[in-house]
Design a protein around this motif. Structure first.
Motif, PDB file in Angstrom:
ATOM      1  N   PRO A  68       0.815  -1.539   0.397  1.00 27.38           N
ATOM      2  CA  PRO A  68       0.018   0.002  -0.110  1.00 27.38           C
ATOM      3  C   PRO A  68       1.134   1.463  -0.386  1.00 27.38           C
ATOM      4  N   LYS A  69       0.411   2.209  -0.766  1.00 23.90           N
ATOM      5  CA  LYS A  69       0.985   3.361  -0.910  1.00 23.90           C
ATOM      6  C   LYS A  69      -0.159   5.102  -0.558  1.00 23.90           C
ATOM      7  N   GLY A  70       0.110   5.800  -0.443  1.00 23.78           N
ATOM      8  CA  GLY A  70      -0.754   6.647  -0.511  1.00 23.78           C
ATOM      9  C   GLY A  70      -0.090   8.131  -0.727  1.00 23.78           C
ATOM     10  N   ALA A  71      -1.003   9.169  -0.476  1.00 26.18           N
ATOM     11  CA  ALA A  71      -0.534  10.682  -0.815  1.00 26.18           C
ATOM     12  C   ALA A  71      -1.939  11.474  -0.998  1.00 26.18           C
ATOM     13  N   VAL A  72      -2.020  12.847  -0.400  1.00 27.30           N
ATOM     14  CA  VAL A  72      -3.091  13.450  -1.034  1.00 27.30           C
ATOM     15  C   VAL A  72      -2.463  14.776  -2.556  1.00 27.30           C
ATOM     16  N   SER A  73      -3.585  14.624  -3.418  1.00 26.53           N
ATOM     17  CA  SER A  73      -3.826  15.421  -4.374  1.00 26.53           C
ATOM     18  C   SER A  73      -4.213  16.359  -4.244  1.00 26.53           C
ATOM     19  N   PRO A  74      -4.380  17.473  -4.365  1.00 27.51           N
ATOM     20  CA  PRO A  74      -4.929  18.405  -4.729  1.00 27.51           C
ATOM     21  C   PRO A  74      -6.110  17.984  -6.582  1.00 27.51           C
ATOM     22  N   ILE A  75      -7.068  18.284  -6.740  1.00 23.49           N
ATOM     23  CA  ILE A  75      -7.304  17.562  -7.652  1.00 23.49           C
ATOM     24  C   ILE A  75      -8.836  18.843  -8.212  1.00 23.49           C
ATOM     25  N   ASP A  76      -8.519  18.762  -9.728  1.00 16.11           N
ATOM     26  CA  ASP A  76     -10.219  20.265  -9.983  1.00 16.11           C
ATOM     27  C   ASP A  76      -9.891  20.015 -11.406  1.00 16.11           C
ATOM     28  N   ILE A  77     -11.169  19.679 -11.975  1.00 17.59           N
ATOM     29  CA  ILE A  77     -11.933  19.257 -13.030  1.00 17.59           C
ATOM     30  C   ILE A  77     -12.474  20.470 -13.777  1.00 17.59           C
ATOM     31  N   LYS A  78     -12.658  20.270 -14.723  1.00 18.55           N
ATOM     32  CA  LYS A  78     -12.689  21.542 -15.598  1.00 18.55           C
ATOM     33  C   LYS A  78     -13.740  21.391 -16.877  1.00 18.55           C
ATOM     34  N   SER A  79     -14.394  21.914 -17.507  1.00 21.42           N
ATOM     35  CA  SER A  79     -15.391  21.784 -18.495  1.00 21.42           C
ATOM     36  C   SER A  79     -15.018  22.545 -19.437  1.00 21.42           C
ATOM     37  N   VAL A  80     -15.100  22.387 -20.893  1.00 20.46           N
ATOM     38  CA  VAL A  80     -15.515  22.653 -22.189  1.00 20.46           C
ATOM     39  C   VAL A  80     -16.876  22.073 -22.949  1.00 20.46           C
ATOM     40  N   GLU A  81     -17.542  22.925 -23.102  1.00 22.43           N
ATOM     41  CA  GLU A  81     -18.936  22.746 -23.715  1.00 22.43           C
ATOM     42  C   GLU A  81     -18.763  21.957 -25.050  1.00 22.43           C
TER      43      GLU A  81
END
Length: 240
Positions: A44-57
């Motif tokens: 097992p391994k782990g880490a915290v990553s900031p995630i962003d999700i963008k959208s384009v029509e």
């Protein structure tokens, strides 16, 4: 121009601007810290990553792009260029439930051993099936490399990275049914006319009416010419 007219025009412009803003699709996005816990071939391994999700029509849908600000796992051996292939799912919530699969290109550069694996941007297309506010939340991340598979699951119940006010493909319950209803109404009118008119051909517009009048006029003209010819011949017979 009088001051009263200027004031009236200014108010009209302000109201028009308010209407435009009110009619614009609502969207809310934020970067969310996701605590990924990964099951790897070496433990097992782990880490915290900031995630962003963008959208384009894009047409009737939306192109989604999921970005990782930090690496979430590592490899005990170097991963050569093109050796690692990432993919993930984006969880839908709100007006629509489901998942959107997003994928990305293989690593463009070698990844040294025991260093965080930087995930490239992952993208996929979401086509709304329902109208309303839909949320988009980071889901399971999958990393395939050197014949092995690493699965990373969010463990901190992250909040949505994106919220969109969407319309179902083909239009909302208002706009969509307007288009669909128009074509459906034309078809219904045709079948109704056929049933009530005993096989009468449907009339679809002024051009058909013009054509019908033209045909009628031609028939009357021919009938008139025939009548004149018949009267002329009859007169000749009487004179003879």
């Amino acid at each position: 121009m009088s001051n009263q007219k200027r004031t009236t025009l200014a108010l009209a412009a302000a109201l028009a601007g308010s209407v435009v803003v009110a009619g614009a699709p609502a969207a809310h996005a934020e970067v969310v810290d996701v605590n990924y816990q990964c099951v790897t071939p070496i433990g097992p391994k782990g880490a915290v990553s900031p995630i962003d999700i963008k959208s384009v029509e894009s047409g009737d849908g939306h192109k989604l792009t999921m970005s990782f600000r930090k690496g979430v796992s590592s490899s005990p051996v170097e991963l050569g260029k093109g050796a690692m292939n990432p993919s993930a799912v984006i969880e839908l919530g709100g007006a629509e439930q489901g998942k959107v699969q997003v994928t990305g290109p293989a690593n463009s550069e070698a990844i040294p051993a025991n260093t965080p694996i930087k995930i490239s941007d992952l993208s996929g297309t979401y086509t709304p099936k329902k109208s309303g506010k839909v949320t988009f939340t980071a889901g399971v991340l999958t990393i395939k490399a050197l014949g092995t598979t690493t699965t990373c699951t969010p463990k901190n119940n992250p909040g949505p990275s994106l919220e969109l006010d969407v319309q179902a493909a083909g239009g909302s319950s208002d706009g969509g049914s307007t288009d669909g209803g128009s074509s459906g109404g034309a078809a219904t009118g045709g079948s109704t006319g056929g049933a009530s008119g005993g096989g009468e051909l449907p009339r679809t517009g002024p051009l058909d009416s013009a054509a019908a009048l033209g045909t009628l006029g031609g028939t009357v003209l021919l009938s008139g010419a025939a009548g004149v010819l018949w009267l002329t011949r009859r007169g000749q017979r009487s004179a003879g």
